[in-house]
Design a protein around this motif. Sequence first.
Motif: not given
Length: 264
Positions: A25-31, A1-9
């Motif tokens: 790790v504590s950081n995913y997908f860069g943001n 869900t977050i993998e898709e959701f992060h694109k919009y924030w």
Amino acid sequence: TIEEFHKYWERIDIISTKPSVSLPVSNYFGNVFLHYSSLPKLLQPLFIRKQLGKIIRKKGPDLIVVQEYPPFYNSLGLFLSSFFIKKIPVSYEILHIVGYPKAGGLKEKFYYFLSYIFLPFILKRADSIRVMNVSVRDFLIKRGVDKNKIRLIPAVYIDLDVFRPESREKKFDIVFLSRLVKNKGIFIAIDALKVLVGKFPNLKMLVVGDGPEMEKLKLKIKSLKLENNIILYGGAKDSKEIANRLTQSKIFVMPSYKEGGPRT
């Protein structure tokens, strides 16, 4: 869900309790930044206040989303952070009511009581409330929650490239797919199968999943003499494996006491 959701924030911060597995790790997908506590759950409200204060001082969020359930650690943390978040909109997600419509044990009965009493007060400060089904929506409205704040947004994120009809040999008559916990209704399914086997002795039921009720389940299968009718598959490693088990079965059964979606 977050993998898709992060694109919009621009940035997503997640404040969580201590995970059951080690997260390297504590950081995913860069943001997407995960802040999880090393403290016991009882102290989670204090951890939320501390982390939320840091996040707001560093870069004030445009929205706070709270997934809530008893014993309401997240709302307590939010209450302790009231001074920081006066102008930030707060959206609640009530995905299901623990113990409603049927409790799976004494703990769930107690949690249902807490939800019945306290949810109307907790949700007063919400700017919006997301639910996934009409049952939860109607429960909240009956408890006096402002219906104009409630948004019905089902959890329909299914990969149709994976979950699709296929022509495949049906090896199993019934498949049960879930965590093996009491409130998912696995023992209801076993009792029903015992009745069916009286008429159809060769019925095969596949149980996909693992959990704390596994040993009790094995004993029940043995006591009902269903060893030849039930296959305990264990946990599936990914969605493709789940899809394969579903397409090999004629009927999927989900006799859960309560659900948000369900998303099985």
